[in-house]
Design a protein around this motif. Structure first.
Motif, PDB file in Angstrom:
ATOM      1  N   ASP A  75      47.410  45.430  34.010  1.00  0.00           N
ATOM      2  CA  ASP A  75      47.761  45.334  32.865  1.00  0.00           C
ATOM      3  C   ASP A  75      48.555  43.865  32.686  1.00  0.00           C
ATOM      4  OD1 ASP A  75      47.728  45.111  30.063  1.00  0.00           O
ATOM      5  OD2 ASP A  75      49.457  46.598  29.982  1.00  0.00           O
ATOM      6  N   LEU A  76      48.094  42.598  33.235  1.00  0.00           N
ATOM      7  CA  LEU A  76      48.840  41.552  33.471  1.00  0.00           C
ATOM      8  C   LEU A  76      49.571  40.991  32.146  1.00  0.00           C
ATOM      9  CD1 LEU A  76      46.760  40.037  36.319  1.00  0.00           C
ATOM     10  CD2 LEU A  76      49.082  40.982  36.551  1.00  0.00           C
ATOM     11  N   PRO A  77      50.571  40.614  32.110  1.00  0.00           N
ATOM     12  CA  PRO A  77      51.208  40.108  30.629  1.00  0.00           C
ATOM     13  C   PRO A  77      50.749  38.735  30.468  1.00  0.00           C
ATOM     14  CG  PRO A  77      53.104  40.407  32.338  1.00  0.00           C
ATOM     15  CD  PRO A  77      51.675  40.951  33.067  1.00  0.00           C
ATOM     16  N   PHE A  78      49.614  38.252  30.777  1.00  0.00           N
ATOM     17  CA  PHE A  78      49.414  36.779  30.649  1.00  0.00           C
ATOM     18  C   PHE A  78      48.221  36.605  30.033  1.00  0.00           C
ATOM     19  CE2 PHE A  78      51.280  37.724  34.860  1.00  0.00           C
ATOM     20  CZ  PHE A  78      52.763  37.137  34.806  1.00  0.00           C
ATOM     21  N   ALA A  79      48.043  35.530  29.180  1.00  0.00           N
ATOM     22  CA  ALA A  79      46.923  35.029  28.387  1.00  0.00           C
ATOM     23  C   ALA A  79      45.617  34.940  29.276  1.00  0.00           C
ATOM     24  CB  ALA A  79      47.077  33.795  27.679  1.00  0.00           C
ATOM     25  N   ALA A  80      44.650  35.084  28.742  1.00  0.00           N
ATOM     26  CA  ALA A  80      43.281  34.871  29.603  1.00  0.00           C
ATOM     27  C   ALA A  80      43.189  33.172  29.929  1.00  0.00           C
ATOM     28  CB  ALA A  80      41.966  35.083  28.565  1.00  0.00           C
ATOM     29  N   GLY A  81      42.719  33.031  31.437  1.00  0.00           N
ATOM     30  CA  GLY A  81      42.488  31.559  31.856  1.00  0.00           C
ATOM     31  C   GLY A  81      43.787  30.915  31.994  1.00  0.00           C
ATOM     32  N   ALA A  82      45.028  31.844  32.120  1.00  0.00           N
ATOM     33  CA  ALA A  82      46.488  31.034  32.153  1.00  0.00           C
ATOM     34  C   ALA A  82      46.367  30.359  33.799  1.00  0.00           C
ATOM     35  CB  ALA A  82      47.306  32.048  32.058  1.00  0.00           C
ATOM     36  N   PHE A  83      45.774  30.728  34.712  1.00  0.00           N
ATOM     37  CA  PHE A  83      45.894  30.350  36.038  1.00  0.00           C
ATOM     38  C   PHE A  83      44.734  29.853  36.714  1.00  0.00           C
ATOM     39  CE2 PHE A  83      48.952  33.817  35.094  1.00  0.00           C
ATOM     40  CZ  PHE A  83      50.016  33.161  35.321  1.00  0.00           C
ATOM     41  N   GLU A 140      40.952  42.370  35.588  1.00  0.00           N
ATOM     42  CA  GLU A 140      42.167  41.944  35.140  1.00  0.00           C
ATOM     43  C   GLU A 140      42.704  40.413  35.660  1.00  0.00           C
ATOM     44  OE1 GLU A 140      45.569  42.074  32.641  1.00  0.00           O
ATOM     45  OE2 GLU A 140      43.469  42.313  32.614  1.00  0.00           O
ATOM     46  N   LEU A 141      42.323  40.455  37.146  1.00  0.00           N
ATOM     47  CA  LEU A 141      42.735  39.189  37.658  1.00  0.00           C
ATOM     48  C   LEU A 141      41.634  38.269  37.244  1.00  0.00           C
ATOM     49  CD1 LEU A 141      43.332  41.028  41.200  1.00  0.00           C
ATOM     50  CD2 LEU A 141      44.898  39.790  40.161  1.00  0.00           C
ATOM     51  N   ALA A 142      40.469  38.721  37.026  1.00  0.00           N
ATOM     52  CA  ALA A 142      39.472  37.479  36.946  1.00  0.00           C
ATOM     53  C   ALA A 142      39.560  37.089  35.269  1.00  0.00           C
ATOM     54  CB  ALA A 142      38.016  38.076  36.769  1.00  0.00           C
ATOM     55  N   ARG A 143      40.299  37.848  34.606  1.00  0.00           N
ATOM     56  CA  ARG A 143      40.689  37.709  33.191  1.00  0.00           C
ATOM     57  C   ARG A 143      41.788  36.481  33.088  1.00  0.00           C
ATOM     58  NH1 ARG A 143      44.651  38.479  29.758  1.00  0.00           N
ATOM     59  NH2 ARG A 143      45.920  39.656  31.174  1.00  0.00           N
ATOM     60  N   VAL A 144      42.546  36.499  33.927  1.00  0.00           N
ATOM     61  CA  VAL A 144      43.846  35.330  33.922  1.00  0.00           C
ATOM     62  C   VAL A 144      43.652  34.257  34.732  1.00  0.00           C
ATOM     63  CG1 VAL A 144      45.375  37.229  33.670  1.00  0.00           C
ATOM     64  CG2 VAL A 144      45.093  36.516  35.876  1.00  0.00           C
ATOM     65  N   LEU A 145      42.383  33.978  35.262  1.00  0.00           N
ATOM     66  CA  LEU A 145      41.982  32.923  36.024  1.00  0.00           C
ATOM     67  C   LEU A 145      41.066  32.120  35.273  1.00  0.00           C
ATOM     68  CD1 LEU A 145      40.953  34.293  39.626  1.00  0.00           C
ATOM     69  CD2 LEU A 145      42.536  32.335  39.093  1.00  0.00           C
ATOM     70  N   ARG A 146      41.251  30.677  35.222  1.00  0.00           N
ATOM     71  CA  ARG A 146      40.452  29.722  34.502  1.00  0.00           C
ATOM     72  C   ARG A 146      39.242  29.715  35.246  1.00  0.00           C
ATOM     73  NH1 ARG A 146      45.678  26.367  34.810  1.00  0.00           N
ATOM     74  NH2 ARG A 146      46.555  26.797  32.834  1.00  0.00           N
ATOM     75  N   PRO A 147      38.034  29.295  34.544  1.00  0.00           N
ATOM     76  CA  PRO A 147      36.680  29.292  35.148  1.00  0.00           C
ATOM     77  C   PRO A 147      36.810  28.344  36.393  1.00  0.00           C
ATOM     78  CG  PRO A 147      36.471  28.814  32.765  1.00  0.00           C
ATOM     79  CD  PRO A 147      37.834  28.794  33.180  1.00  0.00           C
ATOM     80  N   GLY A 148      36.334  28.710  37.572  1.00  0.00           N
ATOM     81  CA  GLY A 148      36.225  28.076  38.603  1.00  0.00           C
ATOM     82  C   GLY A 148      37.493  28.378  39.492  1.00  0.00           C
ATOM     83  N   GLY A 149      38.357  29.199  38.713  1.00  0.00           N
ATOM     84  CA  GLY A 149      39.824  29.502  39.700  1.00  0.00           C
ATOM     85  C   GLY A 149      39.586  30.631  40.739  1.00  0.00           C
TER      86      GLY A 149
END
Length: 196
Positions: free
Chosen positions: A106-114, A135-144
Motif C-alpha cells: 500500500d505505497l503512499p504514492f501516486a500512480a506512475g510516480a517513479f 502495487e510496485l507496477a502501479r507506482v512505475l511509469r510506463p517503461g519503468g
C-alpha cells in the motif's frame, strides 16, 4: 512455485536493533550498497524519480545521491525507526533525497510516480509478495523498471509468477541473474529486473 514463508521481523528493525543495523549498513555493508548503486546509476534517465522500497537507513539512496545529483530519491520502510535513521543519513542532500514510512502492499504514492523502483535485501521480509507486485507496477511509469536484489531464497518465483498472472511487468522478459556484491558475506546475490 515455492511457498513464501513470512519472514518479517519488525523487532529487529526497531529501537536498539535499528541503531545497530544503521551502523552496520553504513560501515560493513556500505560496499554492497555501493555495488548496487553502480549497477543502477547508468540505467537511470536524467532527472529520474527513484523509489527504494525497504530503504532501511537509506544507505543505497545515499550512494545514488552521491553519484547522480540530478536524481530525485525517495525511500520507504515499514519501520519508523529505520525511516528516522534514513532521514538523518539523507539530510545532507536536502529535499532531493527523503524517506517516509509505508508498506510495499500500500505505497503512499501516486500512480506512475517513479522511473525506477529498487528493493535491496528487503523482499524476503515482505509479508505478501504477491500483493506487492501490482502495487510496485502501479507506482512505475510506463517503461519503468523494478530492480530486486536479494538472497537466493527470496520470493523471486512469486514475483515472476504474479507479474505474469496479473499481466503487469510484461513489457520485456523478466531478467534474473546472480551478481557479485562487493562484500564478503554475501559474496553474490540475485538480481531480478522487471519492466512495466
Amino acid at each position: 512455485m515455492r511457498v513464501h514463508h513470512h519472514r518479517n521481523l519488525p523487532g529487529v528493525f526497531a529501537g536498539r536493533g535499528s541503531r545497530i543495523y544503521d551502523r552496520t549498513a553504513r560501515t560493513l555493508l556500505r560496499g554492497l550498497y555501493a555495488r548496487i548503486a553502480d549497477d543502477l546509476v547508468d540505467v537511470l534517465p536524467d532527472g529520474a524519480d527513484v523509489l527504494d522500497v525497504g530503504t532501511g537507513p537509506g544507505v543505497l539512496l545515499t550512494e545514488l545521491a552521491r553519484r547522480r545529483p540530478d536524481l530525485h530519491l525517495v525511500g520507504v520502510d515499514l519501520s519508523a525507526d529505520m525511516v528516522s535513521a534514513a532521514q538523518r543519513n539523507l539530510s545532507e542532500f536536502g529535499g532531493r533525497a527523503t524517506a517516509q514510512q509505508g508498506d510495499v502492499v500500500d505505497l503512499p504514492f501516486a500512480a506512475g510516480a517513479f522511473d525506477l523502483v529498487v528493493s535491496s535485501f528487503s523482499s524476503h521480509h515482505w509479508d505478501d509478495p504477491a500483493a506487492a507486485v501490482p502495487e510496485l507496477a502501479r507506482v512505475l511509469r510506463p517503461g519503468g523498471r523494478l530492480y530486486v536484489y536479494d538472497f537466493g531464497f527470496a520470493p523471486f518465483d512469486v514475483i515472476t509468477e504474479t507479474a505474469r498472472s496479473r499481466g503487469v511487468f510484461g513489457s520485456s522478459p523478466v531478467r534474473t541473474s546472480r551478481i557479485r556484491t562487493g562484500v564478503l558475506c554475501p559474496r553474490r546475490c540475485t538480481r531480478q529486473v522487471l519492466t512495466a
